[in-house]
Design an enzyme around this catalytic site. Structure first.
Site, PDB file in Angstrom:
ATOM      1  N   CYS A   1      60.288 -14.631  -6.819  1.00 34.31           N
ATOM      2  CA  CYS A   1      60.711 -14.294  -5.459  1.00 34.31           C
ATOM      3  C   CYS A   1      61.583 -15.374  -4.843  1.00 34.31           C
ATOM      4  O   CYS A   1      62.151 -15.177  -3.769  1.00 34.31           O
ATOM      5  CB  CYS A   1      59.489 -14.031  -4.581  1.00 34.31           C
ATOM      6  SG  CYS A   1      58.654 -12.481  -4.991  1.00 34.31           S
TER       7      CYS A   1
ATOM      8  N   ASP B   1      53.150  -4.568  -2.653  1.00 36.86           N
ATOM      9  CA  ASP B   1      53.701  -4.031  -1.408  1.00 36.86           C
ATOM     10  C   ASP B   1      52.944  -2.786  -0.950  1.00 36.86           C
ATOM     11  O   ASP B   1      52.802  -2.543   0.252  1.00 36.86           O
ATOM     12  CB  ASP B   1      55.185  -3.693  -1.584  1.00 36.86           C
ATOM     13  CG  ASP B   1      56.062  -4.930  -1.657  1.00 36.86           C
ATOM     14  OD1 ASP B   1      55.617  -5.997  -1.200  1.00 36.86           O
ATOM     15  OD2 ASP B   1      57.185  -4.823  -2.173  1.00 36.86           O
TER      16      ASP B   1
ATOM     17  N   HIS C   1      64.864   2.595 -15.438  1.00 39.30           N
ATOM     18  CA  HIS C   1      66.299   2.515 -15.688  1.00 39.30           C
ATOM     19  C   HIS C   1      66.627   1.114 -16.172  1.00 39.30           C
ATOM     20  O   HIS C   1      66.037   0.130 -15.711  1.00 39.30           O
ATOM     21  CB  HIS C   1      67.089   2.825 -14.411  1.00 39.30           C
ATOM     22  CG  HIS C   1      68.568   2.884 -14.627  1.00 39.30           C
ATOM     23  ND1 HIS C   1      69.165   3.898 -15.348  1.00 39.30           N
ATOM     24  CD2 HIS C   1      69.573   2.056 -14.236  1.00 39.30           C
ATOM     25  CE1 HIS C   1      70.474   3.695 -15.381  1.00 39.30           C
ATOM     26  NE2 HIS C   1      70.746   2.578 -14.721  1.00 39.30           N
TER      27      HIS C   1
END
Length: 347
Positions: A17, A91, A140
């Site tokens: 992060c 989250d 993806h």
């Protein structure tokens, strides 16, 4: 090059992060001259920089949607995947919800790093998803100059139990479920400063699921909740204070810290993200030493939950935390905003 010899952190300019674009720059990027699209069912958007978007389905249930990805913070491919996935899933828990599905996001330097290593990263992500009780349902991938991995995660939450980062109240006690210092310890490891007894500590903390967030959501006295990640405790607490119009008083001694963190700060093991965070939020801080500043601005990867709790709910929150093996101590309190006082002060 053998997989054993691979050091993933050598292939990226940032880590975890700490790769986040600074809040000041992000403000410029997100600024738009277009008319805002108003959807009354969108309960949480990007106005308060909350952990995820929340959409009311109109049947008492809301959908939570989030995405998070970054470059390696550890060298082990499996651990990198596990940490990145745990961080993304967090989250959902920070909004008070339960994850139901995830899809992977992978950027990989195919001509530099073996696809077998990418598979190990993905396996780490799959392991974390399984821990959370969800499927890694797709994803993806792109050929990229640096390794990147993360998830887009979907969750659900009873609409009345959504926990935001902007609804704290004066009088609330503050609690943090994980120790600070992840950025410091991982930087110390890169600089070959990390002592043998501290090896693996940061990884263990980063891989710890914030699953308790869904249980905290059932407690009415939990008025606000967020997870502490790349903007550090100072950044995420400042956003909580700004959203609610309150100020925070922190007790430095009560803030949980990883072993050795103050020693490593003194040795200069401070990640670059710390200074970026200070540049964005430092004007909101009261007077404090460089050591304290370095801890409060330390970018966390897969950090703990920050809770604002009314005093009457403190015992319930501590008991709930204990069910998940978390020993909570209040690290401070929120007070009415008053002019002439810093938004975050240390006692």
């Amino acid at each position: 090059m053998s997989e054993q010899a691979i050091r993933l952190t050598q292939y990226s300019h940032g880590a975890g992060c700490g790769c986040k674009i600074s809040p000041k720059v992000l403000e410029t990027i997100l600024h738009s001259e277009q008319a805002k699209f108003v959807d009354p069912n969108l309960l949480v958007g990007n106005e308060t920089r909350d952990d995820a978007a929340v959409y009311d389905l109109g049947n008492g249930t809301s959908i939570i949607s989030t995405t998070d990805f970054f470059m390696p913070i550890v060298d082990n491919p499996f651990d990198f995947g596990r940490i990145a996935a745990t961080n993304a899933i967090s989250d959902i828990f920070a909004m008070g919800g339960k994850p139901i599905m995830a899809i992977a996001i992978l950027g990989w330097p195919i001509n530099t790093l073996s696809p077998d290593i990418a598979r190990e990263v993905t396996e780490g992500g799959r392991f974390a998803c399984r821990q959370a009780g969800i499927a890694l349902a797709g994803g993806h991938s792109i050929d990229a100059p640096e390794p990147i991995f993360g998830l887009a995660v979907t969750g659900v939450v009873p609409t009345e139990r959504v926990k935001k980062n902007s609804t704290a109240q004066a009088g609330c006690k503050l609690f943090l479920t994980k120790p600070l210092g992840i950025g410091v310890l991982t930087t110390a490891e890169k600089k070959s400063l990390l002592k043998p007894e501290h090896q693996g500590l940061a990884t263990e903390v980063m891989c710890r699921m914030n699953v308790a967030g869904a249980a905290f959501a059932n407690i009415d006295g939990v008025k606000a909740m967020t997870d502490v990640t790349g903007f550090g405790l100072l950044g995420h607490l400042s956003e909580m204070c700004q959203g609610a119009g309150v100020q925070a008083l922190l007790c430095y001694q009560d803030i949980p810290k990883l072993p050795g963190v103050e020693e490593y700060i003194a040795l200069g093991a401070v990640p670059g993200g710390t200074e970026r965070n200070f540049a964005s939020y430092g004007h909101l801080m009261g007077d404090m030493s460089r050591e304290v500043r370095s801890l409060l601005c330390d970018p966390q990867t897969s950090g703990g939950l920050l809770l604002a709790v009314t005093p009457d709910a403190e015992d319930d929150v501590k008991a709930t935390a204990a069910e998940f093996g978390i020993d909570l101590t209040a690290i401070g309190e929120l007070v009415e905003a008053r002019g002439g006082r810093a938004m975050v002060e240390i006692r």
